[in-house]
Structure formats: C-alpha cells, structure tokens
Design an enzyme around this catalytic site. Structure first.
Site, PDB file in Angstrom:
ATOM      1  CE  LYS A 227      -3.096  -8.365  -4.448  1.00 47.89           C
ATOM      2  NZ  LYS A 227      -3.557  -7.364  -3.410  1.00 47.89           N
TER       3      LYS A 227
ATOM      4  CD  GLU B 203       8.346  -3.000   8.352  1.00 47.94           C
ATOM      5  OE1 GLU B 203       7.824  -4.102   8.156  1.00 47.94           O
ATOM      6  OE2 GLU B 203       8.765  -2.255   7.440  1.00 47.94           O
TER       7      GLU B 203
ATOM      8  CG  PHE C 233      -0.256   0.475   2.499  1.00 48.71           C
ATOM      9  CD1 PHE C 233      -0.168   1.833   2.809  1.00 48.71           C
ATOM     10  CD2 PHE C 233       0.320  -0.435   3.376  1.00 48.71           C
ATOM     11  CE1 PHE C 233       0.471   2.265   3.960  1.00 48.71           C
ATOM     12  CE2 PHE C 233       0.968  -0.015   4.530  1.00 48.71           C
ATOM     13  CZ  PHE C 233       1.048   1.338   4.821  1.00 48.71           C
TER      14      PHE C 233
ATOM     15  CB  SER D  90       4.877  -7.347   5.823  1.00 54.40           C
ATOM     16  OG  SER D  90       3.933  -8.320   5.412  1.00 54.40           O
TER      17      SER D  90
ATOM     18  CD  GLU E 199      -5.441  -6.189   0.126  1.00 54.62           C
ATOM     19  OE1 GLU E 199      -4.467  -5.906  -0.593  1.00 54.62           O
ATOM     20  OE2 GLU E 199      -5.482  -7.190   0.858  1.00 54.62           O
ATOM     21  NE  ARG E 200      -3.534  -2.120   4.008  1.00 57.41           N
ATOM     22  CZ  ARG E 200      -2.625  -2.142   4.955  1.00 57.41           C
ATOM     23  NH1 ARG E 200      -2.513  -1.126   5.772  1.00 57.41           N
ATOM     24  NH2 ARG E 200      -1.825  -3.163   5.088  1.00 57.41           N
TER      25      ARG E 200
ATOM     26  CB  CYS F 155      10.631  -0.489   2.689  1.00 49.66           C
ATOM     27  SG  CYS F 155      11.230   0.070   1.099  1.00 49.66           S
TER      28      CYS F 155
HETATM   29  P1  NAD Z   1       1.543  -6.633   3.133  1.00 52.71           P
HETATM   30  O1  NAD Z   1       2.604  -7.679   3.228  1.00 52.71           O
HETATM   31  O2  NAD Z   1       0.432  -6.663   4.119  1.00 52.71           O
HETATM   32  O3  NAD Z   1       0.821  -6.692   1.685  1.00 52.71           O
HETATM   33  C1  NAD Z   1       1.566  -6.677   0.485  1.00 52.71           C
HETATM   34  C2  NAD Z   1       0.783  -7.425  -0.593  1.00 52.71           C
HETATM   35  O4  NAD Z   1       0.630  -8.777  -0.169  1.00 52.71           O
HETATM   36  C3  NAD Z   1      -0.628  -6.865  -0.829  1.00 52.71           C
HETATM   37  O5  NAD Z   1      -0.863  -6.825  -2.209  1.00 52.71           O
HETATM   38  C4  NAD Z   1      -1.529  -7.868  -0.121  1.00 52.71           C
HETATM   39  O6  NAD Z   1      -2.782  -8.022  -0.762  1.00 52.71           O
HETATM   40  C5  NAD Z   1      -0.736  -9.164  -0.194  1.00 52.71           C
HETATM   41  N1  NAD Z   1      -0.972 -10.056   0.952  1.00 52.71           N
HETATM   42  C6  NAD Z   1      -1.260  -9.680   2.234  1.00 52.71           C
HETATM   43  N2  NAD Z   1      -1.398 -10.770   3.009  1.00 52.71           N
HETATM   44  C7  NAD Z   1      -1.202 -11.849   2.223  1.00 52.71           C
HETATM   45  C8  NAD Z   1      -1.213 -13.257   2.446  1.00 52.71           C
HETATM   46  N3  NAD Z   1      -1.466 -13.774   3.651  1.00 52.71           N
HETATM   47  N4  NAD Z   1      -0.969 -14.078   1.398  1.00 52.71           N
HETATM   48  C9  NAD Z   1      -0.699 -13.581   0.170  1.00 52.71           C
HETATM   49  N5  NAD Z   1      -0.688 -12.251  -0.101  1.00 52.71           N
HETATM   50  C10 NAD Z   1      -0.919 -11.390   0.909  1.00 52.71           C
HETATM   51  O7  NAD Z   1       2.293  -5.221   3.131  1.00 52.71           O
HETATM   52  P2  NAD Z   1       1.672  -3.760   3.213  1.00 52.71           P
HETATM   53  O8  NAD Z   1       1.139  -3.533   4.580  1.00 52.71           O
HETATM   54  O9  NAD Z   1       0.800  -3.505   2.047  1.00 52.71           O
HETATM   55  O10 NAD Z   1       3.003  -2.885   2.984  1.00 52.71           O
HETATM   56  C11 NAD Z   1       3.891  -2.561   4.013  1.00 52.71           C
HETATM   57  C12 NAD Z   1       5.066  -3.518   4.074  1.00 52.71           C
HETATM   58  O11 NAD Z   1       5.755  -3.534   2.824  1.00 52.71           O
HETATM   59  C13 NAD Z   1       6.096  -3.089   5.108  1.00 52.71           C
HETATM   60  O12 NAD Z   1       6.537  -4.234   5.796  1.00 52.71           O
HETATM   61  C14 NAD Z   1       7.218  -2.489   4.279  1.00 52.71           C
HETATM   62  O13 NAD Z   1       8.488  -2.516   4.873  1.00 52.71           O
HETATM   63  C15 NAD Z   1       7.149  -3.362   3.061  1.00 52.71           C
HETATM   64  N6  NAD Z   1       7.776  -2.705   1.908  1.00 52.71           N
HETATM   65  C16 NAD Z   1       8.987  -3.166   1.506  1.00 52.71           C
HETATM   66  C17 NAD Z   1       9.636  -2.554   0.453  1.00 52.71           C
HETATM   67  C18 NAD Z   1      10.974  -3.031  -0.002  1.00 52.71           C
HETATM   68  O14 NAD Z   1      11.432  -2.561  -1.028  1.00 52.71           O
HETATM   69  N7  NAD Z   1      11.632  -3.937   0.695  1.00 52.71           N
HETATM   70  C19 NAD Z   1       9.039  -1.472  -0.204  1.00 52.71           C
HETATM   71  C20 NAD Z   1       7.789  -1.032   0.231  1.00 52.71           C
HETATM   72  C21 NAD Z   1       7.165  -1.661   1.303  1.00 52.71           C
END
Ligand code: NAD
Length: 491
Positions: free
Chosen positions: A182, A389, A158, A235, A185-186, A290
C-alpha cells in the site's frame, strides 16, 4: 518489451492484483500533483474493502505454490527485476521527480539504493539458512529452519516511493511470502511503474500486489485475517498506531517512524568537510528524509567558523524544478506541507533563534512548492525547531560547550533514527559510537544510511518493533524459525 512511460495527462493509478491491473472501487480518491508546478497530473482512486479482500485472497492463494517453489527458482524473477530496474532507471527517475519533486540525481540515487536491496535478497539461498547440529543430545539431531509466514503487507511513505517499497518486496518474496504493497497516495505512479517491471520479471500471479488507498485501506489491511505480518514506514504517530493496531490483531510488525537527527561538529573536525556534508544532509530531498540531519550541534570553539562555511554552502544551492539540470534542491511535496514548514520557520523566529539564512527570501520559481534553505543559529535546545520533526529545508544550529555537552544535547531527543559526528579524534569517535542513542550512527558521514546488506537501524520514537528493514533482519522478519528434533534409534 515493457516501457516505463511518463505520467500520462490525467492518468489514473490502478491496483495490481493477482497479476492484473484493476481500478480501485472505493468512494474516495486523491489528486497526484507535480510539486514543481502545482498542477494535478493524475488521480489515485482508493480501494474498497472488497478490493483489499480480493488482493489478500489472491495473495493467499498464490502463497501455497510460491512458498514451496525451490528457492533458486524464487530468486530468478528478482535477478530479472534488477536488470529491468537498471535498464529503466532513468525513465523511472523522471516519473518519480514528476510526482515527488526531488532532483533527478536524487531520484537516480534512490532507485540505485532500491536495486541494492533486490541484489541482497537474491542471496536468500544462503541467508535464509538457519542451523543443523548432529548429536545435539544423545542420538538426537536438531535442525532449525526458516519458513515463510504467508501474505505480508507493506505500507510506505511519500518521500522515497521507489526505494522504500524495495526495502520490503524483494526480501518478502525471496523468502517465499506473498506481498501486498500500500504505497503513499501522494506519489503512486512510481510504485506502479515498478509493479509493471515486476510483472515483466515473471513472478507468478498474486505473488506481488499493489493496492492504493488512504488510512482506511491501511487500517483494514493491517488487521486483515489473511495477513501475517506488517512492515510500515511513515511518521511517528502513524507508526505507533500501526504497531499497536497490527500487533493487537496478532500480526508480526516492524514500524519505522519519524526522526530529528543530529550531527555533532567537534572542535577537532575538518570544518570544510563537515560544513559541506552537513549542508547536503540537511537540504537534500528538500529536507524530506528520515536520515536528514536538521540539527547541528557545534562546539563553541569552532562555532563561528563552521557557521560561515555552512551558510556559504547553503547559499550556493540552486533551488528549482527537480528535472532542471543544475538544480540542487527541488520543491516540497505539497502546498500544505510547504505551509507547515513555513509555520516552523516563523516559530523559529518567534522563539528567538538567529536567522542566518532565510528560505522565505530566496528567489524561487513562483509556481509549485519551492522554498529556499533556512539556517537558524544559536537555537534554544527546547525550541520547536530544535525538537520537532519539520521534514523540510530548515537547519537548527545549537552551540555546545564541549564534546560532553554536545553528546547530551543529542541524547535528549525523543527520536533515535540517526546521529553523526565529525571529528579527527578517534577517542571521541569511539565514545560517540558507544554512547549516542541512535540506530544508525555516522562518523565523518553526513547521512548515516546503511547499505542494503546491513539492517536499517532506528531507536526510541523512530522505531517500533524488534527486527528492522534490510539485510539479515529482513530475512528474519519475514520468516518463522522452526526446530526439528529427530531421533533414529535404529540408525
Ligand atoms: P505518513 O505517516 O503520513 O504516511 C505513511 C503511510 O501511512 C502512507 O501510506 C499513508 O497512507 C498511511 N497513513 C497516513 N495516515 C494514516 C492513518 N491515520 N492511519 C493509517 N495509515 C495512515 O508519512 P509521510 O508523510 O508519507 O512520510 C513522511 C514521514 O515518514 C516522516 O515522518 C519521515 O520521518 C518518515 N519516514 C521514516 C523513515 C524511517 O526509516 N524511519 C523513512 C522514510 C520516512
């Protein structure tokens, strides 16, 4: 002419599949909320397995022609996309702020970063070349070529709904693949508006597709028979799950995870500069980055002076709606996320950290999910606020005896996305570059974000895979290398 419209009252986010807009047909849906007001602004229906099958089938169908289209022709829609993104940058930024909450300046910067990836992908006629060696063996010439993989999927988070899809889309299609996104969803409307610009840019139907959904959609797409490779950002627990599941299903995978980055403030640093940059790194995007530095390790000799400067910087930040002029920090993305950040603030107090600035006491708008910046001093390196985090506006200051102690405190982290050092000592900077365990390393840079022509690093629990996003790594991730070995005995 295409327009980037504001989110209409009660708008429903649609899928973009095979060049057409369709409503997803799954049983679930999600609310899209404006974090500055707490009001629902739209809905995102989740896709069913049939929706995903159709998207992948149409992408597979488009692959046959797209992969054999001349590379010079493949990059023309990308040039048009760059112009369209620039032309509509401001209205796209307003959509982004409405569903994400960050400030308009941050949204404009994010889109600029995305555009830079489109620009770099336009160089694919050069960067996709591999190698050729005549007389590699007696009478034998050898040629290495990079070929596209097929249909590739990107699953994005998101916090950068414009930039992160653009870490993948331009390279995937420039190298001849077809692409299914994909998004989170937020905040689904920003990627949808980008898909409208993609449509206008003139990619053939099925080359770029967007399907909305939650975990079920992700899990089906990353194991789908018609998908060759998966790019993921999110994450750490989900990155690890996606990496293992998709790799187990035989896909090529790059999965970027969470982070807890550290900045070191050496006794040799320019403290005014270090305080300003540390503050913006910790609190920009309300800490939801991140590459944010939510931990500052400060050498004892300069600790008190640095703290005074840093707290003054953080106190001066204006907290409010992202679309208001003068706002430095917008709200957190959702109510549950703000509650989780508040729990960490409470944990920090219970764990005995000194409260130098309490974000709970900041006068913020009542509506929405605002929270002021919090600064904890003399934090125990084992405390949760120093290790986990939080992804919010909470900065933990750790006191280090000297530079060696600071370096070892940084390297204790399970994460390795980024680390920065503020110093005026070249020897220290060199040691930091060589010895710190992080994928993006900054020296006198608050937020170590590489330009699009360099890969975006990530180590330890912040990255699962081999080839990263952006730059040459992106080209290599989205292509398979084949070697031609040729002998022409009569030549
Ligand atoms: P998230 O992991 O909750 O969601 C990311 C994606 O995964 C979304 O599209 C979501 O629909 C999907 N998802 C969520 N739960 C899932 C599951 N159980 N099974 C399969 N898919 C699933 O992350 P978020 O809250 O949207 O974003 C924040 C996180 O992203 C933070 O931890 C941040 O550090 C990380 N991030 C990392 C980078 C990087 O380059 N390393 C960059 C941006 C954000």
């Amino acid at each position: 002419m295409v327009m980037v419209d504001r989110i209409a009252d009660g708008e429903v986010a649609r899928n973009y599949v095979g060049g057409e807009w369709r409503e997803a047909t799954g049983d679930e849906s999600g609310d899209v909320v404006n974090p500055a007001t707490g009001e629902r602004v739209g809905t995102v229906p989740f896709s069913s397995a049939d929706d995903e099958d159709e998207a992948v089938a149409l992408a597979n169908e488009a692959f046959a022609e797209w992969s054999s289209t001349a590379v010079e022709e493949r990059i023309q829609p990308l040039f048009r996309l760059k112009s369209l993104l620039e032309e509509h940058q401001e209205s796209l930024a307003e959509v982004l702020v409405t569903e994400h909450g960050k400030t308009k300046r941050e949204a404009m910067g994010e889109i600029r970063r995305g555009i830079e990836n489109v620009e770099v992908a336009c160089g694919v006629p050069s960067t996709m070349q591999a190698g050729h060696l005549p007389h590699a063996a007696p009478d034998i010439d050898e040629t290495a070529v990079r070929q596209p993989l097929g249909t590739v999927v990107a699953v994005t988070p998101f916090n950068f709904p414009a930039m992160i899809p653009l870490w993948f889309l331009p390279y995937a299609v420039a190298t001849g693949n077809t692409f299914v996104l994909k998004p989170s969803e937020r905040d689904p409307f920003t990627p949808n508006r980008i898909a409208e610009l993609v449509d206008e840019a003139g990619f053939p139907d099925g080359v770029v597709n967007v399907v909305h959904g939650g975990p079920d959609t992700v899990n089906r797409l990353i194991t789908h028979d018609g998908v060759e490779a998966v790019s993921f950002v999110g994450s750490t627990p989900i990155a690890e799950h996606v990496y293992e599941t998709a790799a187990g299903a035989g896909k090529r995978v790059q999965a970027q995870g969470g982070a807890k980055n550290h900045v070191v403030v050496s006794a040799n640093a320019d403290l005014a500069y270090a305080a300003e940059k540390t503050c913006s790194s910790a609190f920009a995007n309300a800490g939801q980055r991140c590459l944010a530095n939510p931990v500052a390790v400060v050498e004892d000799a300069v600790y008190d002076e640095f703290v005074d400067r840093l707290v003054a910087e953080a106190e001066a930040m204006e907290v409010g709606p992202g679309l208001d002029e003068g706002t430095d920090m917008g709200p957190l993305v959702s109510g549950p996320h703000r509650d989780s950040v508040l729990e960490y603030v409470e944990a920090g107090v219970e764990e005995g950290a000194e409260v130098l600035l309490d974000g709970r006491e900041r006068d913020v708008p009542e509506e929405g999910y605002h929270l002021g910046p919090t600064v904890f001093g003399d934090v125990d390196p084992d405390a949760s606020v120093a290790r986990e985090e939080i992804f919010g506006p909470v900065l933990a200051l750790l006191r280090a005896e000297d530079f060696d102690d600071a370096l070892s405190l940084v390297n204790r982290s399970r994460y390795g996305n980024a680390a920065s050092l503020f110093t005026r000592d070249g020897g220290e900077a060199r040691r930091f570059r060589l010895e710190v365990d992080a994928g993006n390393v900054g020296v006198n840079v608050g937020t170590a974000a590489p330009m699009a022509f360099f890969h975006f690093g990530g180590d330890k629990d912040s990255f699962f895979g081999d080839l990263h996003a952006q730059g040459d790594d992106a080209v290599r991730f989205y292509t398979d290398e084949t070697v031609y070995i040729e002998r022409w005995p009569d030549a």
